[in-house]
Design a protein around this motif. Structure first.
Motif, PDB file in Angstrom:
ATOM      1  N   MET A  49     -23.514  -7.549   3.828  1.00 52.70           N
ATOM      2  CA  MET A  49     -22.397  -6.762   4.310  1.00 52.70           C
ATOM      3  C   MET A  49     -22.848  -5.309   4.386  1.00 52.70           C
ATOM      4  N   ASN A  50     -22.680  -4.708   5.568  1.00 54.76           N
ATOM      5  CA  ASN A  50     -23.106  -3.321   5.717  1.00 54.76           C
ATOM      6  C   ASN A  50     -22.017  -2.373   5.221  1.00 54.76           C
ATOM      7  N   LYS A  51     -22.332  -1.106   5.240  1.00 58.95           N
ATOM      8  CA  LYS A  51     -21.420  -0.092   4.694  1.00 58.95           C
ATOM      9  C   LYS A  51     -20.115  -0.031   5.461  1.00 58.95           C
ATOM     10  N   LYS A  52     -20.147  -0.174   6.766  1.00 63.12           N
ATOM     11  CA  LYS A  52     -18.925  -0.090   7.584  1.00 63.12           C
ATOM     12  C   LYS A  52     -17.996  -1.261   7.264  1.00 63.12           C
ATOM     13  N   GLU A  53     -18.597  -2.454   7.163  1.00 64.07           N
ATOM     14  CA  GLU A  53     -17.769  -3.620   6.836  1.00 64.07           C
ATOM     15  C   GLU A  53     -17.151  -3.480   5.447  1.00 64.07           C
ATOM     16  N   LEU A  54     -17.938  -2.949   4.506  1.00 64.55           N
ATOM     17  CA  LEU A  54     -17.438  -2.739   3.152  1.00 64.55           C
ATOM     18  C   LEU A  54     -16.312  -1.704   3.155  1.00 64.55           C
ATOM     19  N   PHE A  55     -16.464  -0.631   3.890  1.00 64.19           N
ATOM     20  CA  PHE A  55     -15.430   0.400   3.997  1.00 64.19           C
ATOM     21  C   PHE A  55     -14.166  -0.175   4.647  1.00 64.19           C
ATOM     22  N   ASP A  56     -14.338  -0.976   5.706  1.00 66.27           N
ATOM     23  CA  ASP A  56     -13.185  -1.600   6.366  1.00 66.27           C
ATOM     24  C   ASP A  56     -12.467  -2.578   5.418  1.00 66.27           C
ATOM     25  N   ALA A  57     -13.229  -3.315   4.622  1.00 71.17           N
ATOM     26  CA  ALA A  57     -12.634  -4.246   3.658  1.00 71.17           C
ATOM     27  C   ALA A  57     -11.821  -3.472   2.615  1.00 71.17           C
ATOM     28  N   PHE A  58     -12.394  -2.376   2.119  1.00 68.70           N
ATOM     29  CA  PHE A  58     -11.668  -1.542   1.158  1.00 68.70           C
ATOM     30  C   PHE A  58     -10.417  -0.933   1.788  1.00 68.70           C
ATOM     31  N   ASP A  59     -10.533  -0.519   3.015  1.00 64.68           N
ATOM     32  CA  ASP A  59      -9.386   0.069   3.719  1.00 64.68           C
ATOM     33  C   ASP A  59      -8.284  -0.977   3.913  1.00 64.68           C
ATOM     34  N   GLY A  60      -8.645  -2.204   4.304  1.00 68.44           N
ATOM     35  CA  GLY A  60      -7.669  -3.284   4.455  1.00 68.44           C
ATOM     36  C   GLY A  60      -7.027  -3.642   3.119  1.00 68.44           C
ATOM     37  N   PHE A  61      -7.865  -3.699   2.077  1.00 62.41           N
ATOM     38  CA  PHE A  61      -7.346  -4.001   0.742  1.00 62.41           C
ATOM     39  C   PHE A  61      -6.388  -2.900   0.287  1.00 62.41           C
ATOM     40  N   SER A  62      -6.723  -1.664   0.554  1.00 59.81           N
ATOM     41  CA  SER A  62      -5.874  -0.523   0.179  1.00 59.81           C
ATOM     42  C   SER A  62      -4.541  -0.584   0.906  1.00 59.81           C
ATOM     43  N   GLN A  63      -4.558  -0.917   2.177  1.00 59.34           N
ATOM     44  CA  GLN A  63      -3.306  -1.016   2.938  1.00 59.34           C
ATOM     45  C   GLN A  63      -2.442  -2.181   2.424  1.00 59.34           C
ATOM     46  N   ASN A  64      -3.082  -3.315   2.143  1.00 62.07           N
ATOM     47  CA  ASN A  64      -2.339  -4.446   1.577  1.00 62.07           C
ATOM     48  C   ASN A  64      -1.717  -4.069   0.231  1.00 62.07           C
ATOM     49  N   LEU A  65      -2.469  -3.320  -0.555  1.00 60.79           N
ATOM     50  CA  LEU A  65      -1.979  -2.875  -1.853  1.00 60.79           C
ATOM     51  C   LEU A  65      -0.786  -1.936  -1.684  1.00 60.79           C
ATOM     52  N   MET A  66      -0.811  -1.073  -0.695  1.00 63.90           N
ATOM     53  CA  MET A  66       0.307  -0.152  -0.423  1.00 63.90           C
ATOM     54  C   MET A  66       1.547  -0.927   0.011  1.00 63.90           C
ATOM     55  N   VAL A  67       1.374  -1.943   0.849  1.00 63.96           N
ATOM     56  CA  VAL A  67       2.502  -2.768   1.300  1.00 63.96           C
ATOM     57  C   VAL A  67       3.097  -3.515   0.100  1.00 63.96           C
ATOM     58  N   THR A  68       2.230  -4.062  -0.725  1.00 65.20           N
ATOM     59  CA  THR A  68       2.682  -4.787  -1.915  1.00 65.20           C
ATOM     60  C   THR A  68       3.421  -3.841  -2.865  1.00 65.20           C
ATOM     61  N   LEU A  69       2.915  -2.653  -3.036  1.00 65.33           N
ATOM     62  CA  LEU A  69       3.562  -1.652  -3.895  1.00 65.33           C
ATOM     63  C   LEU A  69       4.938  -1.278  -3.348  1.00 65.33           C
ATOM     64  N   ALA A  70       5.063  -1.135  -2.050  1.00 68.38           N
ATOM     65  CA  ALA A  70       6.355  -0.822  -1.429  1.00 68.38           C
ATOM     66  C   ALA A  70       7.327  -1.978  -1.644  1.00 68.38           C
ATOM     67  N   GLU A  71       6.854  -3.223  -1.521  1.00 72.33           N
ATOM     68  CA  GLU A  71       7.709  -4.387  -1.758  1.00 72.33           C
ATOM     69  C   GLU A  71       8.158  -4.443  -3.220  1.00 72.33           C
ATOM     70  N   ILE A  72       7.257  -4.124  -4.142  1.00 73.23           N
ATOM     71  CA  ILE A  72       7.602  -4.116  -5.562  1.00 73.23           C
ATOM     72  C   ILE A  72       8.654  -3.040  -5.851  1.00 73.23           C
ATOM     73  N   GLU A  73       8.516  -1.877  -5.253  1.00 72.91           N
ATOM     74  CA  GLU A  73       9.496  -0.802  -5.440  1.00 72.91           C
ATOM     75  C   GLU A  73      10.874  -1.210  -4.911  1.00 72.91           C
TER      76      GLU A  73
END
Length: 107
Positions: free
Chosen positions: A1-25
């Motif tokens: 996995m190259n750096k761009k794919e890793l960054f995109d995976a982290f970015d997707g995970f971060s967005q999913n985490l934000m959506v989940t946090l909003a649902e929890i709130e």
């Protein structure tokens, strides 16, 4: 996995985490609202139970008072005094007694 794919995976995970946090709130606010409503309903229920108990007590007191009055009235109708002065004595010729009448006419 190259750096761009890793960054995109982290970015997707971060967005999913934000959506989940909003649902929890949102769920947290809904639970808080339900707890507040439950507390209000419990207090109202307690007050209603107290009022119902009070009304039952008043109704019972009125009912027993009415039964007592009915009993005294039947004794009087049978020709006996129910007043403090002549209680239990036979009324002569079923004449009215103002003391007995006063007791019967009370509310």
């Amino acid at each position: 996995m190259n750096k761009k794919e890793l960054f995109d995976a982290f970015d997707g995970f971060s967005q999913n985490l934000m959506v989940t946090l909003a649902e929890i709130e949102a769920m947290k606010k809904q639970v808080q609202s339900l707890v507040e409503e439950n507390t209000i309903l419990r207090l109202e229920n307690t007050k209603l139970r107290e009022r119902l108990s009070q009304l039952e007590h008043e109704t019972l007191a009125k009912h027993s008072s009415k039964q007592g009055k009915d009993h005294l009235e039947s004794i009087y109708d049978e020709g006996f005094h129910i007043c403090n002065f002549f209680y239990g004595q036979r009324r002569e010729n079923d004449e009215e007694c103002m003391f007995c009448r006063e007791l019967l006419d009370r509310k």
